[in-house]
Design an enzyme around this catalytic site. Structure first.
Site, PDB file in Angstrom:
ATOM      1  N   ARG A 154      25.438  82.577   3.822  1.00 23.48           N
ATOM      2  CA  ARG A 154      24.829  81.853   5.048  1.00 23.48           C
ATOM      3  C   ARG A 154      24.475  83.021   5.975  1.00 23.48           C
ATOM      4  NH1 ARG A 154      29.739  78.291   6.795  1.00 23.48           N
ATOM      5  NH2 ARG A 154      28.368  77.631   8.551  1.00 23.48           N
ATOM      6  N   ARG A 201      15.258  76.674  11.794  1.00 24.65           N
ATOM      7  CA  ARG A 201      16.052  77.897  11.053  1.00 24.65           C
ATOM      8  C   ARG A 201      14.884  78.714  10.248  1.00 24.65           C
ATOM      9  NH1 ARG A 201      21.600  75.402  11.044  1.00 24.65           N
ATOM     10  NH2 ARG A 201      23.178  76.887  10.162  1.00 24.65           N
ATOM     11  N   ARG A 247      35.254  72.012   5.840  1.00 25.36           N
ATOM     12  CA  ARG A 247      33.941  72.263   5.337  1.00 25.36           C
ATOM     13  C   ARG A 247      33.986  73.365   4.115  1.00 25.36           C
ATOM     14  NH1 ARG A 247      29.889  73.454  10.095  1.00 25.36           N
ATOM     15  NH2 ARG A 247      28.777  74.478   8.463  1.00 25.36           N
ATOM     16  N   ARG A 294      38.237  78.536  10.998  1.00 31.65           N
ATOM     17  CA  ARG A 294      37.803  77.437  11.116  1.00 31.65           C
ATOM     18  C   ARG A 294      37.916  76.548   9.785  1.00 31.65           C
ATOM     19  NH1 ARG A 294      31.732  76.362  13.531  1.00 31.65           N
ATOM     20  NH2 ARG A 294      31.112  76.314  11.039  1.00 31.65           N
ATOM     21  N   LYS A 299      27.467  77.543  18.698  1.00 27.37           N
ATOM     22  CA  LYS A 299      26.585  76.787  19.159  1.00 27.37           C
ATOM     23  C   LYS A 299      26.991  75.346  19.292  1.00 27.37           C
ATOM     24  CE  LYS A 299      23.913  77.080  15.309  1.00 27.37           C
ATOM     25  NZ  LYS A 299      24.676  78.112  14.452  1.00 27.37           N
TER      26      LYS A 299
HETATM   27  P1  AMP Z   1      25.459  74.491  10.385  1.00 32.37           P
HETATM   28  O1  AMP Z   1      26.392  73.474  10.840  1.00 32.37           O
HETATM   29  O2  AMP Z   1      24.459  74.362  11.805  1.00 32.37           O
HETATM   30  O3  AMP Z   1      26.294  75.593  10.285  1.00 32.37           O
HETATM   31  O4  AMP Z   1      24.583  73.856   9.075  1.00 32.37           O
HETATM   32  C1  AMP Z   1      25.508  73.890   7.922  1.00 32.37           C
HETATM   33  C2  AMP Z   1      24.456  73.749   7.051  1.00 32.37           C
HETATM   34  O5  AMP Z   1      23.559  72.572   6.903  1.00 32.37           O
HETATM   35  C3  AMP Z   1      23.514  75.067   6.605  1.00 32.37           C
HETATM   36  O6  AMP Z   1      24.288  76.077   5.757  1.00 32.37           O
HETATM   37  C4  AMP Z   1      22.466  74.555   5.962  1.00 32.37           C
HETATM   38  O7  AMP Z   1      22.807  74.344   4.647  1.00 32.37           O
HETATM   39  C5  AMP Z   1      22.079  73.106   6.379  1.00 32.37           C
HETATM   40  N1  AMP Z   1      21.349  73.303   7.599  1.00 32.37           N
HETATM   41  C6  AMP Z   1      21.474  73.054   8.977  1.00 32.37           C
HETATM   42  N2  AMP Z   1      20.642  73.127   9.418  1.00 32.37           N
HETATM   43  C7  AMP Z   1      19.422  73.461   8.905  1.00 32.37           C
HETATM   44  C8  AMP Z   1      18.110  73.844   9.254  1.00 32.37           C
HETATM   45  N3  AMP Z   1      17.572  73.948  10.172  1.00 32.37           N
HETATM   46  N4  AMP Z   1      17.385  74.270   8.020  1.00 32.37           N
HETATM   47  C9  AMP Z   1      17.650  74.152   6.704  1.00 32.37           C
HETATM   48  N5  AMP Z   1      19.189  73.910   6.273  1.00 32.37           N
HETATM   49  C10 AMP Z   1      20.012  73.726   7.503  1.00 32.37           C
END
Ligand code: AMP
Length: 190
Positions: free
Chosen positions: A146, A89, A134, A128, A14
């Site tokens: 996740r 989400r 991370r 990654r 993404k």
């Molecule tokens: P990402 O960078 O999109 O993989 O997001 C990393 C982490 O951020 C996720 O595993 C969640 O803990 C948190 N996170 C990101 N976006 C959301 C969302 N829309 N709702 C809840 N948690 C989120």
């Protein structure tokens, strides 16, 4: 205004694709994951709260995430359009986003999912994790969590957007350029 929701499992690409799409279509890119990480780096109250969930691979609570997203949209009053990456989400987030946009006489143009097989994505994320720093990319158990979160809470969004006639899916496996090409052929129809 063009408002696109890009969704897909962790590691589906993404963020990488959003970098191309925001330039090509002149969209403001809002990644909730990036915004949370920015807050963690800056040790804000929001960052401290989000970190406890993110480190485990759990979703941050809806109320916190929705409020943050609405605040971020408010920072771009002259934007020609938005590309939401990693938001919504959950169904509660999707409903809140629809209500928020409606209050501004706007609505989502379309949602596009990047599809890919879990096992390929887990391998990608572990790779990654070697360079991203991370914590949620470095441990297979957290990564699997996740995906559980995605399957339980995010996957139902497909039916939510299908019911609105706004769901599109693109094969996320291939070179970055190939996937961009597939996405742009969908975007060009909007
Ligand atoms: P990402 O960078 O999109 O993989 O997001 C990393 C982490 O951020 C996720 O595993 C969640 O803990 C948190 N996170 C990101 N976006 C959301 C969302 N829309 N709702 C809840 N948690 C989120």
């Amino acid at each position: 205004m063009i408002i696109i929701v890009l969704f897909g499992k962790p590691g589906a690409g993404k963020g990488t694709q959003a970098e191309f799409l925001k330039e090509k279509y002149n969209l403001t890119h809002l990644s909730t994951g990036d915004i949370f990480r920015y807050n963690i780096q800056n040790n804000t109250e929001l960052g401290k709260l989000a970190k406890s969930y993110m480190d485990k691979g759990d979703l941050v609570p809806d109320e916190v995430t929705i409020k943050m997203l609405e605040g971020e949209v408010g920072k771009h009053p002259y934007s020609a359009g938005f590309l939401f990456d990693g938001f919504p989400r959950t169904i509660a987030q999707a409903e809140a986003l629809d209500a928020f946009l409606e209050s501004k006489n706007e609505s989502i143009t379309a949602t596009v999912a990047l599809e890919a097989d879990d096992n390929i994505l887990v391998a990608r994320l572990l790779e990654r994790g070697k360079t991203s720093g991370r914590p949620d990319d470095q441990d297979e158990e957290k990564i699997r969590n996740r995906y559980d979160e995605y399957n339980q809470k995010t996957a139902p969004l497909m039916d939510y957007y299908k019911a609105q006639g706004k769901f599109h899916a693109v094969d996320g496996i291939g070179s970055i350029a190939e996937v961009t090409e597939r996405l742009t052929s969908v975007f060009d129809k909007f």
